[in-house]
Design an enzyme around this catalytic site. Structure first.
Site, PDB file in Angstrom:
ATOM      1  CB  CYS A 117      34.216  62.900  10.057  1.00 14.71           C
ATOM      2  SG  CYS A 117      35.903  62.451  10.501  1.00 14.71           S
ATOM      3  CG  HIS A 242      32.193  58.711  11.074  1.00 18.18           C
ATOM      4  ND1 HIS A 242      32.072  59.287   9.832  1.00 18.18           N
ATOM      5  CD2 HIS A 242      33.472  58.927  11.459  1.00 18.18           C
ATOM      6  CE1 HIS A 242      33.228  59.824   9.471  1.00 18.18           C
ATOM      7  NE2 HIS A 242      34.090  59.623  10.449  1.00 18.18           N
ATOM      8  CD  GLU A 244      28.811  58.429   8.595  1.00 23.74           C
ATOM      9  OE1 GLU A 244      28.409  58.934   9.658  1.00 23.74           O
ATOM     10  OE2 GLU A 244      29.977  58.572   8.181  1.00 23.74           O
TER      11      GLU A 244
END
Lengths: 288, 981
Positions: A117, A242, A244
């Site tokens: 990002c 994302h 994560e």
């Protein structure tokens, strides 16, 4: 509504949570000036089996910490400098104007760089990606989303090439959350990216067919549905979504529905999610 | 002043934002053919000049050459265009982009900008289209807010080859930075005027703006200083006005009321409820820190606490919706950072009450059509954006929120902003929820610099007429400055034990934060000349009460001062020692060697005279609707789904990052059909099975009918939202936010008293303690219509109840969407009579009188059984019945699951009343066929089976077919109203 593809139903990716031990190599996760996803990125790496240190860029500039002690450099998500002067631009300037030589030295080694990002935006502004040569010029841009506002929603990603990052991944399902993720480059550049197999992930529909630029499957207007690319040598990955943030089954947007489906089929619930594989691939790279 | 001024103009070669933006502008009625945007950086220096070559290098730092290009000191040319409009900030308004550009240049050239040098950002709009002068003016108004923006307009001819003018909005002040003596030996009339209009400024001869001190308070102050044998300084008077303000002391909630509330509503209703619940719960008490700190805290697990606090920022948001909402959310983030020794903000919540965005009321703050109010749509879009930028830039997920529309919010919107924090119980051997400044500790101000921001709140001081004076009424936040100190405090300094105490600078600025912390050690001594300022020339009283954002105050012991200052410097966070905490019992303030304030802390904090409030009951008598139940309810259901308080506001949820920090479990939007949920669930401690559930509820349309039942309904709905996702009742705590109107009128006070009684009864009956609360008592708009007639619009008395609960095992959480064909549909809980204030009655145009009641003891039993069913994984989906009633809840569950349903109603009911009744205490639940028996055994008679999930239609049958609508059609109606936002 598109039916769920079968392999997603049977997905049983489990959390590692360090159970199989940690590799020796460590990651440096950059922080400061409004970067904000450093903690969950560290947790994701740890679950996959890699330890990390969160290091403020000013401590690198001051020489209090050394990049050379790490094998993976992560620019995590965030809103560095509030996206002023273009997302990732001001932080990239801070890097280039202060620790550029250290970074070039790091790039010479057998090391990996991951930008997620805001991290991808920083990498793009630094020219570390796509990096067709060592001049590190800016070749691509992440422009404002066509809708003109930040977009936060789950997207489905399809690997576009076999890279060290995409190995063993049939799809990812994770959030985007950005105001400037609209991948843009010249047609020549796009051809270079395609010819050199540098497109890592593209946005697609639930049935894995291409998003074809259509909102919301392609959430930002990116050319050729590009969500992630690698550098020419493949050691740098920049991605807008994302993974994560959705490392557990219960982080997934549609988990309550999938739970009912699994339960009624007599199957156990997975603890991890498909998105774990991206981080496992990093660990595997160093482990090999 | 800057003598060397350069302009860098930046544009995209092909601007991706244009088609959406142009479409939006056209949808607002402006016949714009083409639009182009240019970002402008104006670099103003005096100590050096930059060559064209250097400026080119600077420009290269500010753009992305792949997609952008720039000009230096040469106007951008877009041919053809008709008008160029440049929008920049007024002097003193936070310019984050300009600040970042300045830092980038400094870092690149390794130089420092001096005092009086700066980079200013602005944006240039080129438009072509057939706009007449009136239309053009309206268009310009839509781009800028006159309270914070400067606008320059040029026609194509005027623009010519020279382009726009150089504008450098520096602040220039010519004040005498000394304290003045204030004479209180005045007649009561003059004294009252002093309290209302403020201290006379000796230089300008004008009043400084309201102190909001009443005559009794001013008499008390006069007596105090007479007993000291001297007159007060302006610093002392301004400081007392801040400390004794309604905002800080909550006089209305604290004062005795009638004969039956001698201790005041706060102690009698809110605090007493919590105390009683805590006592009854004994060792199962979940409260850890209530009412005493910046937020309230409950236990999360054995090692962690979670905090919650909800604030309002109403007046600033009325004037500048974006800035007001942004400073609202980053302000309440500081209530988290300032809890105990520092909690990490981990979830933001929001709530907006605004007028109907499809209306454009012509109302003015001043006579003769001066100072028009902003339209509800501008307010809505501004506050939505403000809270978004605040949370997004700070890396705090914002999953939970709502939006409520009522015409009476048109003059004064309500903007609620809340933050949940998480912190370990202990660190470095210290209990982190406790703090104590010690005598001798340094007072350290951390974060942004001090300007005239927010002085005397939203008043239009006479200074606003001087073009070089800073904007004071409104302010724009700087979330990145706050993010920097938030990170260093919560992630580093706290656990290094570098300070003894911390609090945030909010209302009243240093005057309140330092004086508040001084209570912990019994004294302080502040040197105002040490406080870093945004610009020179501020008077001592201004520095002391300024509400400049993004600041914390820390108490730092001598032995860790160097370490703290070094850490702050390395994190690029400004930190300044501005004084010492003492044990003298006094608050002493010094400026350039002169004592400008010396007041005993006892007087400062507890000296204000007590009040006794009197209330007058009102008995509502509104018309009841007299329409018959329609034969079929298809059209009615579609209209109801499109009502603004019922329909989807997904555009807000998707522009708020609700996944950062990686804890998303149940988000704002649920199911394949994407419907807004009433509760969210977030993991805040990695690796833990537990999660934090949040819900909120308001029923402003009930308040004029029955404020007591309004409060009960709010408490019940906020709790029920959490019960539906699987949080047990005994793991839930509440927060109250009263936003009242005209709280000097006995009838409004009676409504307040009834609502507060409802809070006590509701909280104690459910056993859910209040842990934090806030009130805002005068949400009234006073102004004029287009014909100069005075207009007063008061918000409906509004009580927001927010709930926070700890989910024991998030894998067992239940979402709202119907899951599978063939599942059974239940309504759990029983309806009670009355549709007064319901969305249905409002749709019919007469609100009625009877608000439905709730048997809390029965509801409590049902909720406990629901928890049992969810913990045993018998429930496939659950959703609380709320605004719009039973049928709306059914439709939402069906749309979310993209599955039809067929249900049959019981006999002997009036179908429309039954289906649109909002009576509290009820859920729509779906259950798999396999779990049907177990579920029915567990819920008993309280679960009414009334149909199955299946097909692609929602069918409702009561003898005849009342509803048969395709799910797609309901979804379209539900999503239509805000589709273009």
């Amino acid at each position: 509504m598109n039916p769920r593809i079968p392999e997603r139903m049977g997905d049983t990716g489990t959390g590692n949570d360090g159970a199989t031990g940690l590799i020796r190599e460590k990651a440096l996760i950059m922080s400061g000036y409004g970067i904000n996803s450093e903690m969950e990125t560290g947790v994701a790496l740890l679950r996959a089996g890699m330890e990390s240190d969160i290091v403020h860029i000013n401590d690198l500039i001051a020489g209090k910490q050394q990049l050379s002690e790490y094998r993976l450099l992560v620019f995590p998500g965030g809103f560095s400098y509030g996206d002023d002067t273009g997302a990732g631009n001001a932080f990239a300037n801070r890097v280039r104007n202060n620790i550029w030589d250290d970074l070039l030295e790091f790039m010479e080694g057998d090391n990996l760089v991951l930008g997620i990002c805001n991290g991808f935006q920083i990498l793009a502004n630094l020219g570390l990606i796509p990096a067709f040569d060592k001049t590190y010029t800016r070749d691509i841009a992440l422009m404002p989303n066509t809708k003109g506002v930040l977009e936060c929603r789950f997207v489905t990603l399809k690997p576009a090439n076999e890279t060290l990052w995409t190995k063993g991944i049939s799809y990812l399902y994770c959030p985007v959350s950005h105001g400037e993720g609209n991948f843009s480059c010249s047609e020549t550049m796009l051809r270079h990216l395609e010819e050199n197999h540098m497109i890592a992930f593209t946005y697609c529909r639930d049935d894995m067919s291409p998003a074809g630029g259509e909102y919301p499957h392609n959430p930002n207007g990116s050319v050729a549905d590009i969500a992630a690319i690698t550098s020419l040598d493949g050691k740098v990955l920049g991605m807008m979504p994302h993974p994560e943030r959705a490392m557990e089954f219960v982080n997934l947007y549609d988990w309550p529905k999938r739970k009912e489906e699994l339960k009624r089929a007599g199957k156990p619930l997975p603890s991890g999610s498909v998105n774990m594989q991206l981080f496992r691939n990093i660990v595997r790279y160093f482990g090999e | 002043m800057a003598s060397c001024i350069h302009r860098i103009e930046v544009r995209y070669r092909s601007d991706p934002r244009l088609s959406t933006r142009t479409g939006r502008i056209r949808s607002l009625g402006f016949p714009v053919q083409a639009l182009h945007l240019v970002d402008v950086y104006t670099i103003a220096t005096h100590s050096r000049d930059f060559s064209h070559e250097v400026l080119s290098k600077i420009a290269a730092q500010l753009i992305n050459p792949v997609v952008q290009e720039y000009t230096i000191d040469r106007p951008t040319d877009f041919t053809p265009f008709d008008t160029a409009i440049e929008v920049g900030f007024l002097p003193g308004v936070t310019d984050n982009t300009g600040m970042t550009a300045k830092q980038t240049i400094e870092d690149y050239l390794k130089i420092r900008f001096l005092e009086g040098e700066a980079v200013f950002s602005s944006r240039l709009f080129f438009i072509s289209g057939d706009l007449d002068p009136g239309m053009l003016e309206k268009f310009v108004q839509s781009l800028a807010n006159p309270l914070i923006h400067r606008v320059h307009v040029k026609s194509r001819q005027e623009y010519g080859k020279s382009g726009m003018d150089h504008v450098t909005p520096f602040v220039s002040l010519h004040e005498l930075p000394t304290a003045e003596i204030v004479n209180l030996d005045l007649t009561d009339a003059d004294l009252a005027r002093l309290g209302k209009e403020g201290i006379m400024d000796p230089v300008s001869g004008l009043r400084r703006g309201p102190l909001a001190l009443d005559l009794a308070q001013l008499h008390t102050i006069r007596e105090y200083f007479r007993s000291k044998g001297r007159s007060p300084t302006d610093v002392e008077i301004e400081s007392l006005a801040q400390t004794w303000s309604e905002h800080c002391k909550h006089t209305i909630f604290a004062s005795a009321m009638d004969h039956d509330v001698p201790e005041g509503l706060y102690k009698t209703c809110i605090k007493a409820a919590t105390n009683r619940i805590r006592e009854e719960r004994g060792e199962h008490d979940i409260c850890v820190s209530v009412f005493s700190d910046n937020s309230g805290a409950i236990a999360f697990d054995e090692r962690h606490l979670v905090t919650h606090k909800v604030e309002t920022h109403n007046s600033p948001s009325a004037l500048d919706p974006f800035g007001g909402a942004l400073t609202g959310i980053v302000g309440v983030n500081r209530d988290t950072i300032g809890f105990g020794l520092g909690a990490k903000p981990c979830i933001n919540v929001y709530g907006y009450c605004v007028g109907d965005p499809d209306t454009e009321p012509l109302l003015f703050r001043g006579k003769n059509r001066q100072n028009p109010i902003l339209s509800p749509r501008r307010i809505l879009e501004g506050v939505v954006q403000g809270v978004g930028v605040g949370g997004n830039c700070s890396g705090i997920p914002t999953p939970q929120g709502w939006c409520y529309f009522h015409e009476r919010y048109m003059g004064k919107p309500l903007v609620f902003a809340g933050t949940v924090g998480v912190l370990p119980r202990t660190s470095g051997g210290r209990m982190l929820h406790e703090k104590r400044a010690l005598p001798g500790d340094h007072i350290v101000m951390v974060g942004g610099r001090v300007g005239k921001d927010g002085i005397h709140g939203a008043t239009f001081s006479s200074e606003a007429l001087d073009p070089a004076s800073p904007v004071t009424a409104v302010q724009i936040g700087d979330p990145i400055t706050q993010k920097k100190f938030s990170d260093v405090i919560v992630k580093e300094a706290r656990d290094l034990c570098l300070y003894h105490s911390i609090t945030d600078n909010g209302a009243g600025g240093l005057s309140c934060s330092v004086a508040e912390m001084a209570k912990e050690c019994n004294g302080c001594h502040v040197f105002l000349d040490k406080v870093p300022l945004k610009y020179p020339g501020m008077a001592p009283w201004e520095i002391w009460i300024s509400e400049s954002q993004e600041r914390m105050t820390l108490a730092v012991p001598e032995e860790s001062l160097d370490a703290l200052m070094d850490l702050m410097q390395r994190r690029d966070v400004e930190a300044t020692v501005i004084g010492r905490f003492t044990d003298t019992g006094r608050c002493v303030v010094e400026c350039h060697g002169h004592i400008v304030m010396d007041i005993e802390l006892d007087f400062l904090h507890d000296g204000l005279p007590k009040k006794h409030l009197v209330t007058t009951p009102i008995i509502p008598n509104f018309p009841e609707p007299d329409t018959a139940c329609p034969e079929r309810l298809n059209d009615l259901l579609l209209s109801m789904l499109g009502r603004k308080n019922i329909c989807s506001k997904e555009f807000i949820a998707t522009q708020y990052d609700h996944t950062v920090q990686g804890g998303h479990v149940l988000g704002p939007i649920q199911g394949i059909g994407r419907v807004q949920a009433s509760a969210t669930l977030t993991k805040v401690v990695p690796g833990s099975a537990k999660g934090v559930g949040l819900s909120q509820a308001i029923f402003p349309s009930y308040s004029e009918l029955d404020p007591y039942r309004m409060a009960i309904a709010g408490i019940d709905a906020a709790i029920r939202g959490l019960i539906a996702i699987g949080i047990p009742l005994d793991a839930i705590a509440l927060l109250d936010n009263f936003c009242w109107c005209s709280s000097d009128e006995p009838s409004r006070l009676w409504q307040l008293k009834r609502a507060a009684f409802g809070c006590y009864d509701g909280a104690t009956a459910f056993g859910t303690p209040f842990i934090s609360g806030k009130d805002s008592m005068f949400n009234d708009f006073s102004g004029f219509d287009e014909n100069n007639n005075p207009v007063k619009i008061s918000v409906p008395p509004t009580l927001l109840i927010s709930s926070i609960g700890i989910h024991p095992d998030v894998e067992k959480a239940v979402s709202m969407d119907a899951k599978m064909e063939g599942d059974h549909v239940y309504v759990v809980g029983r309806a009670t009579p009355g549709l007064g204030g319901s969305e249905y009655f409002m749709h019919l145009g007469s609100i009625g009188n009877t608000v439905p009641a709730l048997d809390i003891h029965h509801a409590k039993e049902i909720y406990q059984r629901m928890t049992g069913a969810i913990m045993n994984e018998l429930v496939a989906s659950a959703f609380p019945v709320a605004h719009g009633g039973l049928l709306i809840a059914l439709a939402k569950v069906s749309i979310a699951g993209n599955l039809g349903m067929e249900v049959s109603l019981p006999e002997g009911i009036r179908p429309d009343y039954y289906l649109f009744s909002e009576s509290p205490g009820r859920f729509i639940v779906t259950v798999s066929h396999e779990n049907r028996d177990a579920f029915e055994r567990m819920l008993g008679k309280d679960a009414h089976h009334f149909g199955r999930v299946g097909g692609s239609m929602l069918k409702v049958i009561a003898g005849r077919t009342l509803v048969d609508l395709p799910v797609d059609q309901m979804e379209a109606a539900y999503k239509a109203p805000f589709r273009r936002y």
